[in-house]
Enzyme design. Structure first.
Site, PDB file in Angstrom:
ATOM      1  CG  MET A   1      -1.818   1.123   1.339  1.00  0.00           C
ATOM      2  SD  MET A   1      -2.918   1.106   2.778  1.00  0.00           S
ATOM      3  CE  MET A   1      -3.564  -0.526   2.792  1.00  0.00           C
ATOM      4  N   PRO A   2       1.083   1.891  -1.121  1.00  0.00           N
ATOM      5  CG  PRO A   2       1.738   2.072  -3.353  1.00  0.00           C
ATOM      6  CD  PRO A   2       0.716   1.433  -2.467  1.00  0.00           C
TER       7      PRO A   2
END
Length: 61
Positions: A1-2
């Protein structure tokens, strides 16, 4: 999850910040092969007088 954090001097409009967040999301999705739904962009509006590179106050231009 950036997670993408962007620090900017305050003064951009809500529309500019929305466009920036959308464009950053597009690039991160393409380059990192991450679904857009997993990308979180945080935009921090920094008041003038809160940024001191090299020990000196940085004023917005």
């Amino acid at each position: 999850m950036p997670f993408v954090k962007i620090d900017l001097f305050e003064g951009r409009s809500e529309e500019q910040k929305i466009e920036l967040a959308r464009e950053v999301t597009e690039v991160v999705s393409r380059v990192a092969k991450a679904p857009k739904e997993a990308i979180h962009v945080f935009i921090n509006d920094m008041p003038e007088g809160t940024y001191y590179p090299h020990g000196e106050m940085k004023k917005k231009n």
